[in-house]
Design an enzyme around this catalytic site. Structure first.
Site, PDB file in Angstrom:
ATOM      1  N   ALA A  29       0.735  -1.102   0.119  1.00 58.69           N
ATOM      2  CA  ALA A  29      -0.064  -0.081   0.121  1.00 58.69           C
ATOM      3  C   ALA A  29       0.939   1.279  -0.062  1.00 58.69           C
ATOM      4  CB  ALA A  29      -0.759  -0.152   1.293  1.00 58.69           C
ATOM      5  N   ASN A  30       0.049   2.470   0.015  1.00 57.13           N
ATOM      6  CA  ASN A  30       1.232   3.799   0.193  1.00 57.13           C
ATOM      7  C   ASN A  30       0.398   4.672   1.148  1.00 57.13           C
ATOM      8  OD1 ASN A  30      -0.605   5.675  -1.825  1.00 57.13           O
ATOM      9  ND2 ASN A  30      -0.301   3.821  -3.075  1.00 57.13           N
ATOM     10  N   ARG A  31       0.625   5.816   1.265  1.00 55.43           N
ATOM     11  CA  ARG A  31       0.219   6.809   2.369  1.00 55.43           C
ATOM     12  C   ARG A  31      -0.768   7.694   1.818  1.00 55.43           C
ATOM     13  NH1 ARG A  31       3.004   6.098   6.974  1.00 55.43           N
ATOM     14  NH2 ARG A  31       5.143   5.446   6.936  1.00 55.43           N
TER      15      ARG A  31
END
Ligand code: C5P
Length: 219
Positions: A29-31
């Site tokens: 995932a990413n932020r």
């Protein structure tokens, strides 16, 4: 933007991260929070457009007046974008994962004798570039984002050319900027005619000004 600026126009927005499964319980995932993309979708709806928002997994509510399609992975996002076209304007604000795990495990990967698993990654499709390079049914305006931690403008100019879009909204997402997950953004509009830098402002305000600008560009 003026209330009726985009009346009769179709706007497609992607927003949020994508989640790429490793196994049934784990993802890459990413932020990305989805705040900027969702604000753009809402601002376009307020300007009278018919808006489809294709959103990755986010914890913010669906904007009002917008049709929201929820997806998890880059490939699901690509399919949802294809299904939502045609559009007059397409804004690609999602932080799409560049890579996915080549072979998702059908069962939970266990700790054990083999040591940590070696994840083999493969590249995801570039959704923005695919739409911008369409021969049939290319939206009149295709807008990309460039979230960078270094050489923001240099990377944005290269991206404009490489992806074939009309405008890149570039922003600094290094941890010190507080942009990722925060409420404010400092953006640079990078197009064939040069660079325009806007003051730091709330993401909602960036969205409203951007929609006003897109309405002008569409004329
Ligand atoms: O190449 P990079 O990921 O930095 O490009 C960012 C821009 O391209 C954003 O507008 C993003 O939404 C879009 N993008 C995409 N599909 C990908 C990767 C990026 O639509 N697989």
């Amino acid at each position: 933007p003026a209330p009726g600026l985009l009346t009769g126009k179709r706007v497609l927005v992607t927003s949020g991260p994508t989640h790429e499964p490793i196994d049934p319980v784990r993802v890459l995932a990413n932020r990305s929070s989805g705040r900027q993309g969702h604000a753009i979708a809402r601002a376009a709806a307020e300007a009278g457009a018919e808006v489809v928002l294709v959103s990755g997994p986010v914890s913010i509510p669906d904007p009002e007046g917008v049709r929201v399609v929820h997806v998890e992975t880059a490939r699901e996002m690509q399919a949802a974008v294809d299904a939502a076209l045609p559009a007059d304007i397409a804004v690609f604000a999602a932080a799409v994962a560049d890579w996915r795990v080549e072979a998702e495990s059908a069962s939970k990967v266990k700790k054990g004798e083999g040591g940590p698993p070696q994840l083999r990654l493969v590249e995801n499709p570039d959704i923005l570039a695919g739409v911008a390079r369409r021969v049939d049914g290319r939206p009149a305006l295709v807008i990309g984002f460039a979230a960078e931690t270094d050489d923001v403008l240099g990377n944005a100019r290269a991206k404009l050319a490489r992806k074939g879009c009309d405008l890149i909204i570039a922003n600094d997402v290094s941890p010190a900027s507080g942009v990722m997950g925060g409420d404010a953004n400092t953006v640079h509009l990078v197009s064939g005619s040069g660079v325009e830098t806007w003051d730091r402002m709330a993401k909602d305000e960036v969205a409203r000004r951007l929609v006003a600008r897109l309405g002008e560009m569409l004329r």
